[in-house]
Design an enzyme around this catalytic site. Structure first.
Site, mmCIF file in Angstrom:
data_model
loop_
_atom_site.group_PDB
_atom_site.id
_atom_site.type_symbol
_atom_site.label_atom_id
_atom_site.label_comp_id
_atom_site.label_asym_id
_atom_site.label_seq_id
_atom_site.Cartn_x
_atom_site.Cartn_y
_atom_site.Cartn_z
ATOM 1 N N GLN A 23 34.933 33.223 43.676
ATOM 2 C CA GLN A 23 36.353 32.887 43.851
ATOM 3 C C GLN A 23 37.219 34.135 43.997
ATOM 4 O O GLN A 23 38.406 34.117 43.655
ATOM 5 C CB GLN A 23 36.838 32.016 42.674
ATOM 6 C CG GLN A 23 36.316 30.587 42.698
ATOM 7 C CD GLN A 23 36.749 29.797 43.932
ATOM 8 O OE1 GLN A 23 37.739 30.127 44.586
ATOM 9 N NE2 GLN A 23 36.019 28.761 44.264
ATOM 10 N N SER A 24 36.650 35.197 44.516
ATOM 11 C CA SER A 24 37.390 36.457 44.674
ATOM 12 C C SER A 24 38.654 36.276 45.515
ATOM 13 O O SER A 24 38.595 35.801 46.657
ATOM 14 C CB SER A 24 36.464 37.469 45.362
ATOM 15 O OG SER A 24 37.211 38.519 45.927
ATOM 16 N N ASN A 25 39.788 36.665 44.948
ATOM 17 C CA ASN A 25 41.048 36.627 45.704
ATOM 18 C C ASN A 25 41.029 37.682 46.813
ATOM 19 O O ASN A 25 41.593 37.460 47.889
ATOM 20 C CB ASN A 25 42.230 36.884 44.770
ATOM 21 C CG ASN A 25 42.462 35.710 43.840
ATOM 22 O OD1 ASN A 25 42.306 34.556 44.230
ATOM 23 N ND2 ASN A 25 42.818 36.001 42.605
ATOM 24 N N CYS A 27 38.438 38.636 48.546
ATOM 25 C CA CYS A 27 37.656 38.131 49.683
ATOM 26 C C CYS A 27 38.464 37.127 50.498
ATOM 27 O O CYS A 27 38.426 37.136 51.730
ATOM 28 C CB CYS A 27 36.346 37.511 49.182
ATOM 29 S SG CYS A 27 35.181 38.756 48.583
#
Ligand SMILES: Cc1ncc(COP(=O)(O)O)c(C=O)c1O
Length: 229
Positions: A23-25, A27
Site C-alpha cells: 500500500q505504498s503511497n 508507489c
C-alpha cells in the site's frame, strides 16, 4: 518525486521502476505521475506470501495503480528481505533493457539525494505561506512518520536552512533510529549539506510489532484521535 521524474524525462527514459510495500503511497504517486508524463510504470510491491499467490485485488492504492495501468510484480516479504530492494529494481531494469526499453529506477520512497529536494521545496512552500498568511499559524516542531528517510532528510535540512528552524521529530516505522541517522547522513552528504543528521532531526523508534502490524490498543487510539479531531 517531482525532481526524480524530471530526471527520468531528462535522461530520455520511457518507463520508471519503483518499489515499496503493497500500500505504498510513494508507489501510487509514482504510477499516477508516470501516467501524466506518458511513461510506463513498473512497480514491485512487497506483501505476504498468501497475497503473492492469490491476487490482492483492488484495495486502496492498488486500485489507483491498476486504474492508471501500472505493471505490478508482487514479492513476498521474505524474498524482499533476502534479495533487497536495490537488487530487485536492478534485476527488473536489466530485464527491461534487454527488451529494448529505457528504464529509470526510483529507489524506495524516492529517498535519494535528488528526491530530498522535494521536501526541501515543501519547507520553502510552508515558509512562503507563513509569510503571506495572517500570521496566526506558528509552530516549533514538525512531527512525521519515517518509512524510507527522504521525507525527514528534506524537511530537517530545509527547516534548518530556512527561517522556520522548526525541529523535526520522526517516528521510524520499520528500521532503527541509528540506521536512519546514518542513511540520512548519506543523503545530506550527497547534497554537500555540511550538517550532521543528529543535529537536525530527532528520530524515535516506533516499529512496534512491525511494519503494518497493529495492536488493538493502537487501533483504538487511532479511532479515538479520528473521532476527536
Ligand atoms: C503517509 C506517509 N507518511 C510518511 C511516510 C514516510 O516517508 P519516507 O518514506 O520519506 O520516510 C510515508 C511513506 O513511507 C507515508 O506514506
Amino acid at each position: 518525486l517531482e525532481f526524480l521524474m524530471a530526471d527520468a524525462v531528462a535522461q530520455g527514459a520511457d518507463c520508471v521502476i519503483t518499489i515499496g510495500g503493497i500500500q505504498s503511497n510513494h508507489c501510487r504517486a509514482t504510477a499516477v505521475t508516470a501516467k501524466y508524463l506518458n511513461l510506463d510504470c513498473y512497480l514491485i510491491l512487497r506483501t505476504s506470501k498468501v497475497l503473492v499467490d492469490q491476487d490482492p485485488g483492488l484495495t486502496g492504492n492498488l486500485l489507483v495503480e491498476r486504474l492508471v495501468g501500472a505493471h505490478i510484480d508482487l514479492i513476498s516479504k521474505e524474498e524482499y528481505a533476502k534479495i533487497g530492494s536495490e537488487s530487485l529494481t536492478n534485476l527488473l531494469k536489466e530485464k527491461l533493457l534487454n527488451e529494448g526499453r529505457r528504464p529509470y529506477v526510483i529507489p524506495v520512497g524516492g529517498s535519494n539525494s535528488l528526491g530530498t529536494w522535494g521536501y526541501i521545496e515543501a519547507i520553502r512552500e510552508i515558509e512562503q505561506q507563513l509569510q503571506t498568511g495572517t500570521g496566526e499559524i506558528k509552530f516549533d516542531d514538525i512531527v512525521v512518520a519515517c518509512g524510507s528517510g527522504g521525507t525527514i532528510a528534506g524537511l530537517s535540512l530545509g527547516s534548518w536552512l530556512s527561517t522556520l528552524k522548526a525541529k523535526v521529530h520522526a517516528f521510524s516505522v520499520c528500521d532503527d533510529p541509528d540506521y536512519f541517522y546514518d542513511f540520512i547522513q548519506g543523503l545530506l552528504n550527497g547534497l554537500e549539506a555540511g550538517v550532521d543528521s543528529r543535529d537536525i532531526v530527532n528520530i524515535h523508534n516506533a516499529k512496534g510489532l512491525g511494519y503494518a502490524i497493529n495492536t488493538s490498543e493502537e487501533l483504538k487510539f487511532v479511532k479515538e484521535v479520528a473521532a476527536a479531531t
